[in-house]
Design a protein around this motif. Structure first.
Motif, short mmCIF file in Angstrom:
data_model
loop_
_atom_site.label_atom_id
_atom_site.label_comp_id
_atom_site.label_asym_id
_atom_site.label_seq_id
_atom_site.Cartn_x
_atom_site.Cartn_y
_atom_site.Cartn_z
N VAL A 61 -55.78 -30.28 -12.55
CA VAL A 61 -54.35 -30.34 -12.85
C VAL A 61 -53.66 -29.53 -11.78
N ASP A 72 -47.94 -32.04 -11.80
CA ASP A 72 -48.50 -32.94 -12.82
C ASP A 72 -47.69 -32.80 -14.10
N LEU A 120 -47.95 -33.58 -18.14
CA LEU A 120 -48.97 -33.78 -19.16
C LEU A 120 -48.38 -34.33 -20.45
N ASN A 148 -52.65 -36.79 -17.67
CA ASN A 148 -51.59 -36.57 -16.68
C ASN A 148 -50.68 -37.80 -16.61
N GLN A 149 -49.73 -37.74 -15.70
CA GLN A 149 -48.73 -38.82 -15.55
C GLN A 149 -49.36 -40.16 -15.18
N VAL A 205 -57.33 -35.20 -18.58
CA VAL A 205 -57.55 -33.95 -17.86
C VAL A 205 -58.18 -32.87 -18.73
#
Length: 159
Positions: free
Chosen positions: A98, A102, A104, A133-134, A139
């Motif tokens: 991460v 980023d 979340l 994440n996007q 993650v």
């Protein structure tokens, strides 16, 4: 269910119930460094030049930081649950780096339910939380255990 409605009691929850939020949590460079200075002072979290020289290839948030962000998002999940206390975190797995920038999001799915043996007015709920994440990449995953209020009629002693 909106946050103004009554939270789900133990007896209203089923295995497979999913909680989520539309909110994102953005990891910032400043926060990565601040959290690392205070809680996880490793060069990969503190120093961009040092982090770039490692296999991380740049500054990364600590797993603790990502877990803190997950707790922030958890407080905003819907439907709300009548949690009395969190009583455990298990199987925490950092699956992907991460980085600053980023964003979340997460979901939590109920994986187990059982009435409390010591408190008739409480139940035990286990969830499996997944943080992405996007780009939708997982993650962080972990299991959590909550002590949750029961409906008053469920806590009556039938004998």
């Amino acid at each position: 269910m909106s946050s103004s409605e009554t939270p789900l009691l133990f007896d209203d929850i089923r295995v497979g119930t999913v909680m989520s939020t539309s909110e994102e949590y953005e990891i910032t460079r400043e926060e990565v460094i601040e959290v690392a200075r205070r809680w996880d002072p490793m060069p990969i979290h503190l120093d961009e030049a040092a982090a770039t020289a490692t296999e991380m290839a740049g500054l990364v948030a600590s797993t603790l930081h990502v877990l803190f962000a997950s707790m922030h998002l958890a407080a905003r999940e819907e439907p709300k649950v009548a949690i009395v206390a969190g009583i455990g975190l298990d199987d925490v797995r950092a699956l992907h780096r991460v980085r600053p920038g980023d964003r979340l999001r997460q979901t939590a799915e109920v994986i187990d339910l059982r009435p409390s043996r010591s408190r008739r007015d409480r139940g035990i709920v286990r969830i499996r939380r997944t943080v992405r994440n996007q780009d939708g990449v997982e993650v962080l995953t972990y299991s959590g255990t909550w002590l949750v209020e029961r409906a008053p009629s469920s806590s009556l002693d039938p004998s």
